[in-house]
Design a protein around this motif. Structure first.
Motif, PDB file in Angstrom:
ATOM      1  N   MET A 197      17.719  21.699   4.180  1.00  8.54           N
ATOM      2  CA  MET A 197      18.490  22.450   5.186  1.00  8.54           C
ATOM      3  C   MET A 197      19.966  22.519   4.793  1.00  8.54           C
ATOM      4  SD  MET A 197      18.371  24.232   7.922  1.00  8.54           S
ATOM      5  CE  MET A 197      16.920  23.889   8.926  1.00  8.54           C
ATOM      6  N   GLU A 198      20.494  21.420   4.266  1.00  5.17           N
ATOM      7  CA  GLU A 198      21.893  21.422   3.813  1.00  5.17           C
ATOM      8  C   GLU A 198      22.091  22.451   2.697  1.00  5.17           C
ATOM      9  OE1 GLU A 198      23.059  17.443   2.800  1.00  5.17           O
ATOM     10  OE2 GLU A 198      22.554  16.652   4.786  1.00  5.17           O
ATOM     11  N   THR A 199      21.166  22.472   1.763  1.00  6.63           N
ATOM     12  CA  THR A 199      21.252  23.427   0.650  1.00  6.63           C
ATOM     13  C   THR A 199      21.212  24.860   1.173  1.00  6.63           C
ATOM     14  OG1 THR A 199      20.105  21.826  -0.713  1.00  6.63           O
ATOM     15  CG2 THR A 199      20.182  24.074  -1.547  1.00  6.63           C
ATOM     16  N   LYS A 200      20.327  25.100   2.114  1.00  6.66           N
ATOM     17  CA  LYS A 200      20.187  26.450   2.673  1.00  6.66           C
ATOM     18  C   LYS A 200      21.482  26.879   3.369  1.00  6.66           C
ATOM     19  CE  LYS A 200      17.195  29.786   3.525  1.00  6.66           C
ATOM     20  NZ  LYS A 200      16.504  30.485   2.432  1.00  6.66           N
ATOM     21  N   ILE A 201      22.063  25.968   4.131  1.00  6.26           N
ATOM     22  CA  ILE A 201      23.312  26.281   4.843  1.00  6.26           C
ATOM     23  C   ILE A 201      24.415  26.591   3.831  1.00  6.26           C
ATOM     24  CG2 ILE A 201      25.137  25.338   6.334  1.00  6.26           C
ATOM     25  CD1 ILE A 201      22.878  23.650   7.705  1.00  6.26           C
ATOM     26  N   LYS A 202      24.499  25.752   2.787  1.00  9.97           N
ATOM     27  CA  LYS A 202      25.527  25.958   1.754  1.00  9.97           C
ATOM     28  C   LYS A 202      25.344  27.307   1.071  1.00  9.97           C
ATOM     29  CE  LYS A 202      27.320  21.500   0.350  1.00  9.97           C
ATOM     30  NZ  LYS A 202      26.930  20.241  -0.228  1.00  9.97           N
ATOM     31  N   ASN A 203      24.113  27.666   0.784  1.00 10.28           N
ATOM     32  CA  ASN A 203      23.844  28.894   0.039  1.00 10.28           C
ATOM     33  C   ASN A 203      23.902  30.155   0.892  1.00 10.28           C
ATOM     34  OD1 ASN A 203      23.518  27.400  -2.250  1.00 10.28           O
ATOM     35  ND2 ASN A 203      21.285  27.377  -2.158  1.00 10.28           N
ATOM     36  N   GLU A 204      23.473  30.055   2.130  1.00 11.90           N
ATOM     37  CA  GLU A 204      23.299  31.282   2.916  1.00 11.90           C
ATOM     38  C   GLU A 204      24.031  31.312   4.248  1.00 11.90           C
ATOM     39  OE1 GLU A 204      19.242  32.632   3.094  1.00 11.90           O
ATOM     40  OE2 GLU A 204      18.866  32.016   1.036  1.00 11.90           O
ATOM     41  N   THR A 229       7.393  13.096  29.923  1.00 12.98           N
ATOM     42  CA  THR A 229       8.115  12.154  29.060  1.00 12.98           C
ATOM     43  C   THR A 229       8.648  12.900  27.845  1.00 12.98           C
ATOM     44  OG1 THR A 229       6.551  10.468  29.724  1.00 12.98           O
ATOM     45  CG2 THR A 229       7.848   9.987  27.752  1.00 12.98           C
ATOM     46  N   ILE A 230       9.864  12.554  27.421  1.00 11.08           N
ATOM     47  CA  ILE A 230      10.426  13.180  26.221  1.00 11.08           C
ATOM     48  C   ILE A 230      10.322  12.184  25.069  1.00 11.08           C
ATOM     49  CG2 ILE A 230      12.444  14.289  25.193  1.00 11.08           C
ATOM     50  CD1 ILE A 230      13.371  14.839  28.143  1.00 11.08           C
ATOM     51  N   ALA A 231       9.508  12.533  24.081  1.00 11.91           N
ATOM     52  CA  ALA A 231       9.272  11.620  22.951  1.00 11.91           C
ATOM     53  C   ALA A 231      10.372  11.725  21.902  1.00 11.91           C
ATOM     54  CB  ALA A 231       7.925  11.919  22.322  1.00 11.91           C
ATOM     55  N   GLY A 232      11.007  12.886  21.812  1.00  8.72           N
ATOM     56  CA  GLY A 232      12.051  13.060  20.810  1.00  8.72           C
ATOM     57  C   GLY A 232      12.697  14.437  20.891  1.00  8.72           C
ATOM     58  N   ILE A 233      13.771  14.584  20.115  1.00  5.63           N
ATOM     59  CA  ILE A 233      14.497  15.857  20.054  1.00  5.63           C
ATOM     60  C   ILE A 233      14.660  16.236  18.589  1.00  5.63           C
ATOM     61  CG2 ILE A 233      16.716  17.003  20.525  1.00  5.63           C
ATOM     62  CD1 ILE A 233      17.096  15.050  22.877  1.00  5.63           C
ATOM     63  N   GLY A 234      14.327  17.472  18.260  1.00  2.00           N
ATOM     64  CA  GLY A 234      14.517  17.975  16.898  1.00  2.00           C
ATOM     65  C   GLY A 234      15.534  19.114  16.900  1.00  2.00           C
ATOM     66  N   ILE A 235      16.558  18.961  16.080  1.00  4.77           N
ATOM     67  CA  ILE A 235      17.624  19.970  16.006  1.00  4.77           C
ATOM     68  C   ILE A 235      17.692  20.484  14.568  1.00  4.77           C
ATOM     69  CG2 ILE A 235      20.143  20.323  16.175  1.00  4.77           C
ATOM     70  CD1 ILE A 235      18.960  19.738  18.915  1.00  4.77           C
ATOM     71  N   ALA A 236      17.794  21.793  14.403  1.00 10.84           N
ATOM     72  CA  ALA A 236      17.913  22.330  13.043  1.00 10.84           C
ATOM     73  C   ALA A 236      19.302  22.010  12.484  1.00 10.84           C
ATOM     74  CB  ALA A 236      17.658  23.832  13.038  1.00 10.84           C
ATOM     75  N   ILE A 237      20.351  22.352  13.235  1.00  9.74           N
ATOM     76  CA  ILE A 237      21.719  22.136  12.743  1.00  9.74           C
ATOM     77  C   ILE A 237      22.570  21.488  13.837  1.00  9.74           C
ATOM     78  CG2 ILE A 237      23.780  23.232  11.766  1.00  9.74           C
ATOM     79  CD1 ILE A 237      21.961  25.584  10.885  1.00  9.74           C
ATOM     80  N   GLU A 238      23.039  20.289  13.529  1.00 10.60           N
ATOM     81  CA  GLU A 238      23.909  19.574  14.468  1.00 10.60           C
ATOM     82  C   GLU A 238      25.341  19.657  13.977  1.00 10.60           C
ATOM     83  OE1 GLU A 238      22.769  15.452  15.320  1.00 10.60           O
ATOM     84  OE2 GLU A 238      24.895  14.904  15.318  1.00 10.60           O
ATOM     85  N   LYS A 239      26.252  20.067  14.855  1.00 12.41           N
ATOM     86  CA  LYS A 239      27.676  20.012  14.516  1.00 12.41           C
ATOM     87  C   LYS A 239      28.186  18.682  15.075  1.00 12.41           C
ATOM     88  CE  LYS A 239      28.637  24.165  16.158  1.00 12.41           C
ATOM     89  NZ  LYS A 239      29.449  25.350  16.499  1.00 12.41           N
ATOM     90  N   SER A 240      28.137  17.676  14.193  1.00  9.53           N
ATOM     91  CA  SER A 240      28.339  16.288  14.631  1.00  9.53           C
ATOM     92  C   SER A 240      29.764  15.999  15.094  1.00  9.53           C
ATOM     93  CB  SER A 240      27.962  15.328  13.508  1.00  9.53           C
ATOM     94  OG  SER A 240      26.636  15.553  13.115  1.00  9.53           O
ATOM     95  N   TYR A 241      30.691  16.860  14.744  1.00  7.56           N
ATOM     96  CA  TYR A 241      32.079  16.640  15.173  1.00  7.56           C
ATOM     97  C   TYR A 241      32.297  17.139  16.604  1.00  7.56           C
ATOM     98  CZ  TYR A 241      32.176  21.527  13.777  1.00  7.56           C
ATOM     99  OH  TYR A 241      31.877  22.849  13.663  1.00  7.56           O
ATOM    100  N   GLN A 242      31.274  17.744  17.224  1.00  6.09           N
ATOM    101  CA  GLN A 242      31.389  18.143  18.625  1.00  6.09           C
ATOM    102  C   GLN A 242      30.729  17.085  19.527  1.00  6.09           C
ATOM    103  OE1 GLN A 242      30.799  22.813  17.731  1.00  6.09           O
ATOM    104  NE2 GLN A 242      31.261  22.350  19.856  1.00  6.09           N
ATOM    105  N   GLU A 243      30.737  17.331  20.822  1.00 10.11           N
ATOM    106  CA  GLU A 243      30.364  16.307  21.805  1.00 10.11           C
ATOM    107  C   GLU A 243      28.865  16.053  21.971  1.00 10.11           C
ATOM    108  OE1 GLU A 243      32.557  14.374  23.689  1.00 10.11           O
ATOM    109  OE2 GLU A 243      33.777  15.203  22.067  1.00 10.11           O
ATOM    110  N   GLY A 244      28.038  16.969  21.436  1.00  7.11           N
ATOM    111  CA  GLY A 244      26.613  16.975  21.771  1.00  7.11           C
ATOM    112  C   GLY A 244      25.878  15.664  21.583  1.00  7.11           C
TER     113      GLY A 244
END
Ligand code: 5GP
Length: 194
Positions: free
Chosen positions: A4-11, A146-161
């Motif tokens: 995913m990192e490679t894809k973001i960098k490339n596209e 019940t929520i077993a987990g959360i999957g995120i494609a792209i997290e902007k970790s410098y924000q509050e989420g």
């Protein structure tokens, strides 16, 4: 997840105003192989969990939820962004504040589609301030599921989420975690920790 990192960098394209444009593979054109790779990684990570549904919010979460649901062998379910004729009058609802649009909107899921027997995996395209995902968590919890987990494609970790969601104690798996990005130089840094 390195792919995913490679894809973001490339596209990916970094726009002014803290927006990452990913219309070449995630938000308009869809790279199905990439989505499947991400879903398979989540399936491996959450293999001990008995998941009954993959839940997201329309519209950009739907493709991710659909492929993930196929991999998990369960239905995909999406929250609608406003009441419509197709939506059962009896629905679970939550308010979501959008920082980008500077207004709140309602998300809703019909009560007949979610209940206390469900163990769900929540997915979305981006985690930024976390308001959308927090709304979805509240809605699912209102249904008693019940929520077993959360999957995120792209997290902007410098924000509050990420911080906003931590109080719910739900495991989060983000395919890419952006530490910083700069539109003027088109440079982007990732956090390596999962
Ligand atoms: P939140 O701030 O509630 O975590 O993000 C809400 C929604 O805004 C996400 O689901 C996503 O659709 C959108 N969003 C937030 N940041 C970005 C971004 O940098 N690029 C794109 N394409 N969408 C974003």
């Amino acid at each position: 997840m390195e792919f995913m990192e490679t894809k973001i960098k490339n596209e990916g394209q970094i726009l002014e105003g803290n927006v990452l444009l990913v219309d070449k593979f995630l938000n308009q054109q869809l790279d199905i192989e990439l989505l499947e790779q991400m879903a398979l990684a989540w399936k491996e990570k959450f293999k001990g969990e008995k998941i009954t549904k993959i839940v997201t919010i329309e519209a950009s979460g739907i493709a991710i939820a659909a492929i993930t649901a196929k991999v998990f062998g369960v239905p995909a379910l999406f929250a609608k962004k406003k009441a419509s004729l197709n939506l059962d009058a009896k629905s679970y609802k939550a308010e979501v504040y959008s920082f980008t649009k500077k207004q709140s909107y309602t998300i809703a899921i019909s009560q007949k589609l979610l209940n206390e027997n469900d163990r769900v995996f929540l997915v979305d395209d981006f985690l930024a301030n976390g308001c959308a995902m927090e709304g979805l968590i509240k809605l699912v919890q209102e249904a008693g599921a019940t929520i077993a987990g959360i999957g995120i494609a792209i997290e902007k970790s410098y924000q509050e989420g990420r911080k906003r969601l931590e109080e719910y104690n739900i495991p989060i798996s983000s395919a890419a975690r952006i530490q910083s990005m700069d539109a003027s130089t088109q440079s982007i840094e990732f956090l390596n920790e999962e």
